[in-house]
Each structure stands twice: as C-alpha cells, then as structure tokens.
Motif scaffolding. Structure first.
Motif, PDB file in Angstrom:
ATOM      1  N   LEU A  14      -6.577  -0.117 -12.393  1.00 42.98           N
ATOM      2  CA  LEU A  14      -5.227  -0.323 -11.406  1.00 42.98           C
ATOM      3  C   LEU A  14      -5.411  -1.731 -11.087  1.00 42.98           C
ATOM      4  O   LEU A  14      -4.635  -2.505 -11.086  1.00 42.98           O
ATOM      5  CB  LEU A  14      -5.107   0.636 -10.344  1.00 42.98           C
ATOM      6  CG  LEU A  14      -3.865   0.408  -9.628  1.00 42.98           C
ATOM      7  CD1 LEU A  14      -2.859   1.044 -10.126  1.00 42.98           C
ATOM      8  CD2 LEU A  14      -4.259   1.002  -8.170  1.00 42.98           C
ATOM      9  N   LYS A  15      -6.653  -2.070 -10.522  1.00 45.43           N
ATOM     10  CA  LYS A  15      -6.868  -3.451  -9.801  1.00 45.43           C
ATOM     11  C   LYS A  15      -6.596  -4.412 -10.612  1.00 45.43           C
ATOM     12  O   LYS A  15      -5.955  -5.500 -10.662  1.00 45.43           O
ATOM     13  CB  LYS A  15      -8.119  -3.475  -9.063  1.00 45.43           C
ATOM     14  CG  LYS A  15      -8.274  -2.317  -7.961  1.00 45.43           C
ATOM     15  CD  LYS A  15      -7.544  -2.644  -6.752  1.00 45.43           C
ATOM     16  CE  LYS A  15      -7.449  -1.572  -5.805  1.00 45.43           C
ATOM     17  NZ  LYS A  15      -6.540  -1.549  -4.653  1.00 45.43           N
TER      18      LYS A  15
ATOM     19  N   ASN B 151       0.636   3.432  -5.630  1.00 46.66           N
ATOM     20  CA  ASN B 151      -0.563   2.857  -6.116  1.00 46.66           C
ATOM     21  C   ASN B 151      -2.145   3.076  -5.368  1.00 46.66           C
ATOM     22  O   ASN B 151      -2.932   2.419  -5.561  1.00 46.66           O
ATOM     23  CB  ASN B 151      -0.653   1.397  -6.081  1.00 46.66           C
ATOM     24  CG  ASN B 151      -0.288   0.755  -4.713  1.00 46.66           C
ATOM     25  OD1 ASN B 151      -0.653   1.630  -3.638  1.00 46.66           O
ATOM     26  ND2 ASN B 151       0.092  -0.651  -4.499  1.00 46.66           N
ATOM     27  N   PHE B 152      -1.920   4.465  -5.320  1.00 41.82           N
ATOM     28  CA  PHE B 152      -3.118   5.036  -4.599  1.00 41.82           C
ATOM     29  C   PHE B 152      -3.701   6.152  -5.557  1.00 41.82           C
ATOM     30  O   PHE B 152      -3.063   6.941  -6.126  1.00 41.82           O
ATOM     31  CB  PHE B 152      -2.804   5.889  -3.425  1.00 41.82           C
ATOM     32  CG  PHE B 152      -4.034   6.271  -2.622  1.00 41.82           C
ATOM     33  CD1 PHE B 152      -4.874   5.542  -1.875  1.00 41.82           C
ATOM     34  CD2 PHE B 152      -4.623   7.630  -2.922  1.00 41.82           C
ATOM     35  CE1 PHE B 152      -5.947   6.031  -0.899  1.00 41.82           C
ATOM     36  CE2 PHE B 152      -5.538   8.073  -2.175  1.00 41.82           C
ATOM     37  CZ  PHE B 152      -6.445   7.214  -1.274  1.00 41.82           C
TER      38      PHE B 152
ATOM     39  N   ARG C  48     -13.609  -1.059  -1.385  1.00 39.32           N
ATOM     40  CA  ARG C  48     -14.017  -2.567  -1.348  1.00 39.32           C
ATOM     41  C   ARG C  48     -14.935  -3.176  -1.930  1.00 39.32           C
ATOM     42  O   ARG C  48     -14.824  -4.114  -2.603  1.00 39.32           O
ATOM     43  CB  ARG C  48     -14.024  -2.628   0.463  1.00 39.32           C
ATOM     44  CG  ARG C  48     -13.175  -3.859   0.849  1.00 39.32           C
ATOM     45  CD  ARG C  48     -13.362  -4.009   2.340  1.00 39.32           C
ATOM     46  NE  ARG C  48     -11.997  -3.463   2.885  1.00 39.32           N
ATOM     47  CZ  ARG C  48     -12.245  -2.673   4.066  1.00 39.32           C
ATOM     48  NH1 ARG C  48     -13.435  -2.514   4.535  1.00 39.32           N
ATOM     49  NH2 ARG C  48     -11.100  -2.236   4.587  1.00 39.32           N
TER      50      ARG C  48
ATOM     51  N   GLU D  68     -13.948  -3.425  -5.505  1.00 41.25           N
ATOM     52  CA  GLU D  68     -12.856  -4.522  -5.568  1.00 41.25           C
ATOM     53  C   GLU D  68     -13.767  -5.852  -5.561  1.00 41.25           C
ATOM     54  O   GLU D  68     -13.466  -6.747  -6.240  1.00 41.25           O
ATOM     55  CB  GLU D  68     -11.876  -4.705  -4.616  1.00 41.25           C
ATOM     56  CG  GLU D  68     -10.845  -3.534  -4.669  1.00 41.25           C
ATOM     57  CD  GLU D  68      -9.776  -3.784  -3.642  1.00 41.25           C
ATOM     58  OE1 GLU D  68      -8.921  -3.222  -3.429  1.00 41.25           O
ATOM     59  OE2 GLU D  68     -10.245  -4.221  -2.402  1.00 41.25           O
TER      60      GLU D  68
ATOM     61  N   LEU E 227     -12.835   3.052   2.199  1.00 41.36           N
ATOM     62  CA  LEU E 227     -12.545   4.161   1.247  1.00 41.36           C
ATOM     63  C   LEU E 227     -10.963   4.626   0.804  1.00 41.36           C
ATOM     64  O   LEU E 227     -10.406   5.800   0.445  1.00 41.36           O
ATOM     65  CB  LEU E 227     -13.045   5.479   1.833  1.00 41.36           C
ATOM     66  CG  LEU E 227     -14.703   5.432   1.609  1.00 41.36           C
ATOM     67  CD1 LEU E 227     -15.221   6.890   2.204  1.00 41.36           C
ATOM     68  CD2 LEU E 227     -15.018   5.077   0.268  1.00 41.36           C
TER      69      LEU E 227
ATOM     70  N   SER F  90     -15.880   2.996   5.864  1.00 44.08           N
ATOM     71  CA  SER F  90     -15.341   2.131   5.590  1.00 44.08           C
ATOM     72  C   SER F  90     -14.818   1.533   4.141  1.00 44.08           C
ATOM     73  O   SER F  90     -15.869   2.156   3.367  1.00 44.08           O
ATOM     74  CB  SER F  90     -15.861   0.834   6.264  1.00 44.08           C
ATOM     75  OG  SER F  90     -15.114  -0.344   6.057  1.00 44.08           O
TER      76      SER F  90
ATOM     77  N   ARG G 254       0.841  -1.204   0.076  1.00 40.79           N
ATOM     78  CA  ARG G 254       0.054  -0.120  -0.010  1.00 40.79           C
ATOM     79  C   ARG G 254       0.834   1.296   0.000  1.00 40.79           C
ATOM     80  O   ARG G 254       1.503   1.829   1.066  1.00 40.79           O
ATOM     81  CB  ARG G 254      -0.932   0.058   1.314  1.00 40.79           C
ATOM     82  CG  ARG G 254      -1.960  -0.964   1.291  1.00 40.79           C
ATOM     83  CD  ARG G 254      -2.972  -1.034   2.381  1.00 40.79           C
ATOM     84  NE  ARG G 254      -3.924  -2.080   2.059  1.00 40.79           N
ATOM     85  CZ  ARG G 254      -4.868  -2.328   2.807  1.00 40.79           C
ATOM     86  NH1 ARG G 254      -5.038  -1.369   3.702  1.00 40.79           N
ATOM     87  NH2 ARG G 254      -5.954  -3.009   2.434  1.00 40.79           N
TER      88      ARG G 254
END
Ligand code: ATP
Length: 497
Positions: A331-332, A163-164, A360, A363, A199, A197, A159
C-alpha cells in the motif's frame, strides 16, 4: 406591522448617555417571521470613539512605556462591547500576549471611560480570527463566537479506514473504531485503544474523525493530543476562560484524544477532563482515547480517571504479522512518489519479516531501500532482494544485536531453574514454577519494556494485574534478599549474552 410580508426592517435607537457617549447608537434590524437579526449598526463609530478615549487615557497615565504604547496599544481596536464584555482585536500573537499581560489596566481604564456600573471582562482576539465571525451585514455575536477558537490538533485527512490495512494484529481495534465512527456515542464509550508506538493508533483515531466528518457533517469532531489539551487548560485558566473552554468541550459530539498518557500527573487537567468526560458520556457523545498502555498502567493517572477509561471498551493493537506487513508495504508503495518503481516480492518480504516491530519501522525501511536504489542502482531499475539487503545491512545487524525476545527470556529462565518452557507458561502454581515465572515476567518488563497486557498474553493469557503484581513481588524480593538479587543478576546476564 403587516405580519404577512417578511422580512421587514425596523430602526432602534440606543440611549448611551449612561456611558457619557454623545454618539447615537442605531440598529437597523431585519425582522423575519421566526425572529430578527441586526442588519446594520453604526456600532463601529461608537466603538472607535470609546477606544480612542481609552487609549488616550492609558497613553497619558504614565503606566505604559511609550515604545510599547506606540507599537502595541495603538495597533489594537475595540470590536465589540456589551455590558459584561469587551472584545479587542490585535494583529499578531505577540500583540495578544503583551496586551493580555496588561489586561487589568485595559479593563479598568475602559470601565472608567464607560463609567461602567459593573466589572467588564476584556478578551483579546487576533484579527485573522475575527474575520471568521464577521460578515458585512452582521456585526453581532462576535463575543459568543470567540469560544470557537480553542485549538485542536490537525486531523490528518489522509488517514482513513480505506487506507488502513487490517490483519490479526489490529482487527479488533479496527472493528471497534469503525463501529464508533458508524454509530458515535451509542456502542463503546469510551473506546480506549492501546499499543506500542507506530502501530496505527493515531491513524485509527483520525479515521474515526474523518469518517464522522464525511458521513455526519453536522457533528462536531474534536481531535487533540493530550499535550495540547493540557496547554488549552493552562491557557484558559490563565486567561480566565476555563468556563468557556469547558462549555466549548461540552458541545463536542466526537472527542478524539491521542496519547492520553501525557496527561498523567497534571492534576488540574485531570479535574477538567473528568468533568468533560462525564458530561459527554452522559449525553451519549463519543469519546475515543489512545495510549501506549492500558489505563491501569499509566503512572500518575487518578483512580477515578482510570475507572472511567476502563468503563467502555479497551482494545489492544499489536505488531503487524508478516502478511499484514507485506500488505502495508504494498500500500505504501502504491501511494508513494515511487509508485512506478518495480520492487520484487522477495525484497518486500525481506523488509516485512525483518522490520515489522511497528509500521513506522516498516515505512522507514522501505524508504531507505527506495532512496538507496536511486542512489546506487545502475541496472534495469527493478529493486531486487540484494538491493534491499544492501540498503538495510547495518539496520538488520543492529536489531539482531540485542536479540532479546520473550521466547529467549522464557528459554533462559526455564533452563536456569531446570524447568520446561511449557511449565513456565502453564497455570501451575507450585512455588518453584511460580517464582521462575515471576522472574521471567519481570525480565520481559525490564529488558523489553513490554506492556503488562502483552506479557500476560505471552504467559498463557494471564491478566495484566497478575503480571503487574508478579513484577512488584520480584522487585520487593530483590531488595529483601541478597541471594535472590544475585540470581536475578545472573539470569539477566545469561539473557543478554
Ligand atoms: N494498518 C495500517 N495500515 C496502513 N498504515 C498504517 C497502519 N498502521 C499504521 N500505519 C501507518 O504507520 C504510521 C504510524 O502510525 P500511527 O502514527 O498511527 O502510530 P501510533 O500507534 O499512533 O504511534 P505513536 O504512539 O508513536 O503516536 C502512520 O503513517 C500510519 O498511517
């Protein structure tokens, strides 16, 4: 001694007759120009001797079950000793827990054997931790080094800032986090990042830690979630090591605390955290904290902590808007094992616009589509819009079912009171508009569980304290007046219909 040629060696003998130990205690000391270190000692002969006498005494005292003695005590070793402390090593955590429970028996027996003039503090350490501190030339400083072993949480190396994905939803928190990582302790202290949550709050916290570790490796970074912090406080108190814990925390350069809301109501932890906080901030050490809500909204948090947390910079992080969601999905995809799968833009857009409550959720939806494609797809392997909709059919319906949004609440409440939506979000303070506005805010809190700050933004940029007091007024009024309560129930029914 010839002062020009270093290092030199000298031998020292220690008289141990005060401890009734016949062994001669010998130190071979290596002397440098700047100081000296112990190069070699027969320490271990002496320690073994003391420890076998201690064990013998405990074993014959009748105070310990034979089975426990054979399986736990006999497996331990005395690895360091000075006039104040003894350090005992054991093989496993279970051994450590059991012996810690009997620490009084161990220390008093050891004091007897040594004929010690003062009380000894005994600590138990795992053998695996011991090897970190001992090398074959130097057996000293083990006790001092023990304080290193206060657990932190694992800092996720994957993290990073690189990659943000940055968008309007997180630009401010990203910039603030990067600034703190670049110049720790000097810009925003503490940095407080809040938001719902999933974010990216923990991601940013880890990114700060990874950045500092890479660019300023000498700085001590400590990442923990507040549950682990509370565990550390509780265990340190139990083991009589709270001062060592505080001392260790005072030595940190960058303290990163995740999910601080869980510290609420834990009084002792508040007290310890308060002193750590003050010490670090006063010494310009960086503190970064994340939470699912603003400090003022965390119930059970002491006022002095609320005011400390609010004294630096607080920044919010929001749900990703469409473009940011799309970029995150891309990106994911590029980082996943499915990198080679070809997913069309329309399919990604479908996910980005329907599953962007948080990252989340994004994803999860993407993974579902990818697995669905492997399971059921028999064509050229390209993942298209219809594959995505099929994979996510049930999920979209579920999220559509409740269908409650801030917009819907504003619409329903304004219609109920014969007002316009603009009046509800305006600054106008006439009584009927204020009452309706308070109810709409209350419904946003009750039905969507939104943070006060977010509700304030939706209602014309109002302060979170205004929203908080509006919600309190509605609750109070609903208890005082039956007619008011009835109106509230009707409005809630309309919103849910
Ligand atoms: N802007 C972003 N760019 C790339 N990945 C992101 C971004 N935001 C979040 N993520 C990813 O989303 C996932 C959830 O993020 P994270 O765990 O940081 O959320 P959180 O806000 O700390 O949630 P919680 O409060 O539940 O702990 C992680 O895999 C993280 O890497």
């Amino acid at each position: 001694m010839d002062k020009k040629s270093f290092p030199q060696f000298a031998v020292f003998y220690l008289d141990l007759t005060c401890y009734n130990v016949p062994t001669t205690y010998i130190y071979l000391v290596k002397i440098y120009k700047e100081g000296a270190t112990i190069f070699m000692t027969n320490n271990s002969f002496y320690l073994n001797e003391i420890w076998s006498r201690t064990l013998e005494s405990i074993g014959t005292s009748g105070r310990v079950d034979n089975f426990v003695f054979d399986n736990f005590y006999k497996e331990s070793n005395l690895v360091d000793l000075n006039e104040k402390k003894a350090l005992i090593s054991v093989a496993s955590f279970i051994h450590k827990t059991l012996l810690m429970n009997e620490i009084d028996l161990i220390s008093t027996t050891l004091e007897d054997i040594l004929n010690a003039p003062t009380k000894l503090q005994c600590d138990i350490i795992l053998e695996k931790d011991l090897t970190r501190f001992v090398d074959n030339t130097n057996e000293v400083n083990i006790i001092e080094s023990m304080d290193e072993s206060f657990d932190s949480s694992p800092l996720r190396e994957d993290r990073t800032f690189e990659n943000f994905i940055v968008g309007d939803c997180n630009r401010e928190s990203h910039s603030a986090a990067l600034a703190c990582a670049y110049n720790p302790g000097n810009l925003f202290n503490p940095l407080f990042i809040y938001g719902n949550s999933g974010l990216g709050k923990s991601h940013l916290l880890c990114a700060i830690g990874n950045y500092v570790k890479k660019n300023e490796p000498s700085k001590k970074v400590y990442y923990t979630d507040s549950n682990k912090f509370v565990d550390n406080v509780v265990n340190s108190i139990k083991l009589g090591k709270i001062d060592a814990f505080k001392k260790y925390m005072y030595s940190i350069d960058v303290l990163l605390i995740d999910d601080i809301q869980f510290i609420a109501g834990k009084e002792k932890s508040h007290e310890i955290f308060f002193s750590i906080f003050n010490e670090l901030v006063n010494n310009r050490k960086q503190i970064c904290i994340v939470s699912d809500r603003l400090p003022t909204e965390i119930k059970g948090l002491e006022d002095r902590l609320i005011s400390r947390f609010s004294s630096g910079l607080s920044v919010g992080i929001d749900s990703p808007e469409f473009e940011t969601s799309l970029a995150i999905l891309k990106l994911k995809m590029s980082n996943s094992a499915f990198e080679s799968r070809n997913i069309d833009e329309e399919a990604l857009s479908f996910i980005a616009s329907n599953f962007n409550r948080d990252v989340r959720q994004l994803e999860g939806a993407l993974n579902r589509v990818l697995f669905y494609a492997i399971e059921f797809q028999k064509d050229d392997g390209k993942i298209r819009f219809d594959t995505a909709t099929n994979a996510l059919r049930g999920q979209v319906l579920v999220s559509d079912k409740s269908g409650i949004t801030v917009r819907k609440i504003i619409k329903c409440v304004s219609e109920y009171y014969g007002l316009t939506k603009q009046q509800l979000t305006s600054k106008t303070r006439t009584k009927n508009i204020s009452t309706a506005r308070q109810i709409a805010m209350f419904m946003c809190r009750k039905l969507l569980d939104l943070p006060y700050i977010k509700i304030g933004e939706e209602f014309g940029g109002r302060d979170h304290s205004t929203v908080m007091s509006s919600c309190e007024k509605v609750e109070k009024q609903s208890k005082a007046s039956g007619a008011y309560l009835q109106a509230l129930n009707e409005i809630e029914k309309i919103i849910k219909s």
